[in-house]
Design a protein around this motif. Structure first.
Motif, PDB file in Angstrom:
ATOM      1  N   UNK A  40       8.840  44.835  -2.245  1.00 53.87           N
ATOM      2  CA  UNK A  40       9.206  43.703  -2.885  1.00 53.87           C
ATOM      3  C   UNK A  40      10.252  44.177  -4.445  1.00 53.87           C
ATOM      4  N   UNK A  41      11.062  43.252  -4.389  1.00 55.69           N
ATOM      5  CA  UNK A  41      12.584  43.170  -4.444  1.00 55.69           C
ATOM      6  C   UNK A  41      12.283  42.595  -6.334  1.00 55.69           C
ATOM      7  N   UNK A  42      13.298  42.773  -7.210  1.00 57.15           N
ATOM      8  CA  UNK A  42      13.632  42.230  -8.620  1.00 57.15           C
ATOM      9  C   UNK A  42      13.758  41.318  -7.950  1.00 57.15           C
ATOM     10  N   UNK A  43      14.010  40.002  -9.709  1.00 55.14           N
ATOM     11  CA  UNK A  43      14.585  39.325  -9.596  1.00 55.14           C
ATOM     12  C   UNK A  43      16.340  39.906  -9.439  1.00 55.14           C
ATOM     13  N   UNK A  44      17.053  39.327  -8.494  1.00 60.75           N
ATOM     14  CA  UNK A  44      18.775  39.773  -8.666  1.00 60.75           C
ATOM     15  C   UNK A  44      19.564  38.504 -10.187  1.00 60.75           C
ATOM     16  N   UNK A  62      13.022  57.034  -1.657  1.00 63.23           N
ATOM     17  CA  UNK A  62      12.017  55.913  -2.675  1.00 63.23           C
ATOM     18  C   UNK A  62      12.108  56.990  -3.953  1.00 63.23           C
ATOM     19  N   UNK A  63      12.050  58.363  -3.851  1.00 62.95           N
ATOM     20  CA  UNK A  63      12.212  58.989  -4.776  1.00 62.95           C
ATOM     21  C   UNK A  63      13.377  59.128  -5.630  1.00 62.95           C
ATOM     22  N   UNK A  64      14.876  58.071  -5.038  1.00 65.53           N
ATOM     23  CA  UNK A  64      16.168  58.255  -5.706  1.00 65.53           C
ATOM     24  C   UNK A  64      16.166  57.008  -6.721  1.00 65.53           C
ATOM     25  N   UNK A  65      16.690  57.863  -7.993  1.00 63.74           N
ATOM     26  CA  UNK A  65      17.028  56.338  -9.142  1.00 63.74           C
ATOM     27  C   UNK A  65      17.587  55.048  -8.698  1.00 63.74           C
ATOM     28  N   UNK A  66      16.928  53.824  -8.506  1.00 62.38           N
ATOM     29  CA  UNK A  66      17.813  52.846  -8.017  1.00 62.38           C
ATOM     30  C   UNK A  66      16.991  52.436  -6.871  1.00 62.38           C
ATOM     31  N   UNK A  67      16.588  52.745  -6.903  1.00 61.26           N
ATOM     32  CA  UNK A  67      15.804  52.520  -4.958  1.00 61.26           C
ATOM     33  C   UNK A  67      15.192  52.131  -5.477  1.00 61.26           C
ATOM     34  N   UNK A  68      15.012  49.939  -4.732  1.00 63.64           N
ATOM     35  CA  UNK A  68      14.324  49.336  -4.380  1.00 63.64           C
ATOM     36  C   UNK A  68      12.721  49.117  -3.849  1.00 63.64           C
ATOM     37  N   UNK A  69      13.601  49.439  -2.432  1.00 64.09           N
ATOM     38  CA  UNK A  69      12.064  49.263  -1.403  1.00 64.09           C
ATOM     39  C   UNK A  69      13.542  49.296   0.139  1.00 64.09           C
ATOM     40  N   UNK A  70      12.597  48.972   1.134  1.00 62.65           N
ATOM     41  CA  UNK A  70      13.301  49.234   2.701  1.00 62.65           C
ATOM     42  C   UNK A  70      12.156  48.472   3.393  1.00 62.65           C
ATOM     43  N   UNK A  71      13.229  47.968   4.328  1.00 60.37           N
ATOM     44  CA  UNK A  71      12.932  46.887   5.652  1.00 60.37           C
ATOM     45  C   UNK A  71      13.295  47.559   6.550  1.00 60.37           C
TER      46      UNK A  71
END
Length: 103
Positions: free
Chosen positions: A4-8, A38-47
């Motif tokens: 679930x990523x934010x708007x580009x 997942x704990x890193x600043x700036x991480x948004x998600x992974x697939x």
């Protein structure tokens, strides 16, 4: 699961790999890297998906957050093991996501 990523705009690191036959601690390390990222600043998600070729795409807020993840001490150890025993071949691509859409 689809991230679930934010708007580009945001950034993606695409890690494509072919494994060796060595499995020593691979699953444990892979799980730990997912949890740590997942704990890193700036991480948004992974697939991630693996068949004959594995593809993991991680999403980040900025190039700086990607650089910080690459330089993480535990991640550097995982990279070392990957080069030495887990991956026969891999490629990393970094790109800027400028547009996305979904159903």
């Amino acid at each position: 699961m689809i991230a679930n990523t934010p708007q580009p705009p945001y950034y993606a690191v695409i890690f494509t790999s072919i494994r060796t036959g060595v499995n020593d601690d691979y699953d444990d390390m892979a799980g730990e890297m997912f949890r740590l990222a997942a704990t890193q600043e700036g991480f948004l998600g992974v697939e991630s998906a693996r068949n004959k070729i594995g593809i993991t795409v991680s999403y980040w807020q900025s190039p700086e957050s990607i650089k910080n993840w690459k330089a993480n001490t535990q991640h550097m150890l995982a990279q070392k093991y990957g080069r030495e025993k887990w991956y026969a071949k891999y490629k990393v691509r970094i790109c800027k996501i400028e547009h996305d859409y979904e159903l």
